[in-house]
Write a protein that holds these residues in place. Sequence first.
Motif, PDB file in Angstrom:
ATOM      1  N   GLY A  25       0.817  -1.205   0.000  1.00  0.00           N
ATOM      2  CA  GLY A  25       0.000   0.000   0.000  1.00  0.00           C
ATOM      3  C   GLY A  25       0.849   1.252   0.000  1.00  0.00           C
ATOM      4  N   CYS A  26       0.572   2.121  -0.970  1.00  0.00           N
ATOM      5  CA  CYS A  26       1.297   3.402  -1.012  1.00  0.00           C
ATOM      6  C   CYS A  26       0.360   4.471  -1.563  1.00  0.00           C
ATOM      7  N   SER A  27       0.198   5.542  -0.799  1.00  0.00           N
ATOM      8  CA  SER A  27      -0.679   6.632  -1.247  1.00  0.00           C
ATOM      9  C   SER A  27       0.107   7.724  -1.974  1.00  0.00           C
ATOM     10  N   ARG A  29       2.481   7.394  -4.622  1.00  0.00           N
ATOM     11  CA  ARG A  29       2.350   7.095  -6.056  1.00  0.00           C
ATOM     12  C   ARG A  29       3.226   7.991  -6.948  1.00  0.00           C
ATOM     13  N   CYS A  30       4.515   7.861  -6.777  1.00  0.00           N
ATOM     14  CA  CYS A  30       5.472   8.625  -7.575  1.00  0.00           C
ATOM     15  C   CYS A  30       5.420   8.146  -9.034  1.00  0.00           C
ATOM     16  N   ARG A  31       5.552   9.089  -9.943  1.00  0.00           N
ATOM     17  CA  ARG A  31       5.627   8.714 -11.351  1.00  0.00           C
ATOM     18  C   ARG A  31       6.964   8.001 -11.584  1.00  0.00           C
ATOM     19  N   GLY A  32       6.920   6.827 -12.227  1.00  0.00           N
ATOM     20  CA  GLY A  32       8.147   6.080 -12.505  1.00  0.00           C
ATOM     21  C   GLY A  32       8.540   5.115 -11.401  1.00  0.00           C
ATOM     22  N   CYS A  33       7.690   4.944 -10.396  1.00  0.00           N
ATOM     23  CA  CYS A  33       7.967   3.995  -9.301  1.00  0.00           C
ATOM     24  C   CYS A  33       8.167   2.589  -9.859  1.00  0.00           C
ATOM     25  N   MET A  34       9.200   1.883  -9.346  1.00  0.00           N
ATOM     26  CA  MET A  34       9.449   0.512  -9.856  1.00  0.00           C
ATOM     27  C   MET A  34       8.673  -0.545  -9.063  1.00  0.00           C
ATOM     28  N   THR A  38       3.008  -2.742  -5.369  1.00  0.00           N
ATOM     29  CA  THR A  38       2.828  -2.568  -3.915  1.00  0.00           C
ATOM     30  C   THR A  38       1.902  -1.388  -3.587  1.00  0.00           C
ATOM     31  N   TRP A  39       1.305  -0.755  -4.585  1.00  0.00           N
ATOM     32  CA  TRP A  39       0.497   0.442  -4.318  1.00  0.00           C
ATOM     33  C   TRP A  39      -0.859   0.139  -3.665  1.00  0.00           C
ATOM     34  N   SER A  40      -1.517  -0.912  -4.136  1.00  0.00           N
ATOM     35  CA  SER A  40      -2.893  -1.177  -3.698  1.00  0.00           C
ATOM     36  C   SER A  40      -2.947  -1.583  -2.221  1.00  0.00           C
TER      37      SER A  40
HETATM   38  S1  SF4 Z   1       8.722   5.072  -4.936  1.00  0.00           S
HETATM   39 FE1  SF4 Z   1       6.820   3.920  -5.220  1.00  0.00          FE
HETATM   40  S2  SF4 Z   1       6.475   2.826  -3.329  1.00  0.00           S
HETATM   41 FE2  SF4 Z   1       8.006   4.431  -2.906  1.00  0.00          FE
HETATM   42  S3  SF4 Z   1       6.813   6.199  -2.202  1.00  0.00           S
HETATM   43 FE3  SF4 Z   1       7.038   6.454  -4.390  1.00  0.00          FE
HETATM   44  S4  SF4 Z   1       5.219   5.468  -5.262  1.00  0.00           S
HETATM   45 FE4  SF4 Z   1       5.374   4.769  -3.150  1.00  0.00          FE
END
Ligand code: SF4
Length: 187
Positions: A25-27, A29-34, A38-40
Amino acid sequence: MKVARILYPVKTLGPGNRVGVWLQGCSIRCRGCMSVETWSFEDGIKEDPILLAKKLSKISNSFTISGGEPFDQPKELKKFLEELKKEGIEDIIIYTGYTEEKVLEDFPWTKKLCSLLISGPFIAGLETESGWKGSENQKAKVFNKKFKDYYRQFLESKKQPLQILGGTIVGIPSKKQLINTYMGIKS
Ligand code: SF4
């Protein structure tokens, strides 16, 4: 506590052989996250933080916690860290997409329960040569001064070969490394 995956031995996210715990879970949500898988907040495996900490503390004294966003589950994260501490574990690195200022304001207990905080969102385009972070804006803060020298080599490291563990890329790749490794896994 929602967990995306647990891996051992993780060698690319801190010194030594580490237990890697990725929270689900991650709120941010960076653009380009690898790690978009794991976001949901719906996915992942539900674990009791205290029982999990007791179990994992038998494996190693060194932990890296990442995600997802660990601080999006603050109560569970705190319980997990407190239990690790009770088990005598202090070498704990946390990766967060929040800034250090926000973490310390909202979760001041972090200073006592985490030895090294790596903070800040991933910003695509801010490439870095550093081995421990994904984009140049991200910062490292050692809270437990007794580990200052211990973490030094890691915090001075340049991009290194990635680790493949349980079919997962483990480490912080450059864009080029990520493409090459992904192609290697697929072929
Ligand atoms: S890199 Fe991905 S998992 Fe880490 S904070 Fe940004 S969106 Fe969330």
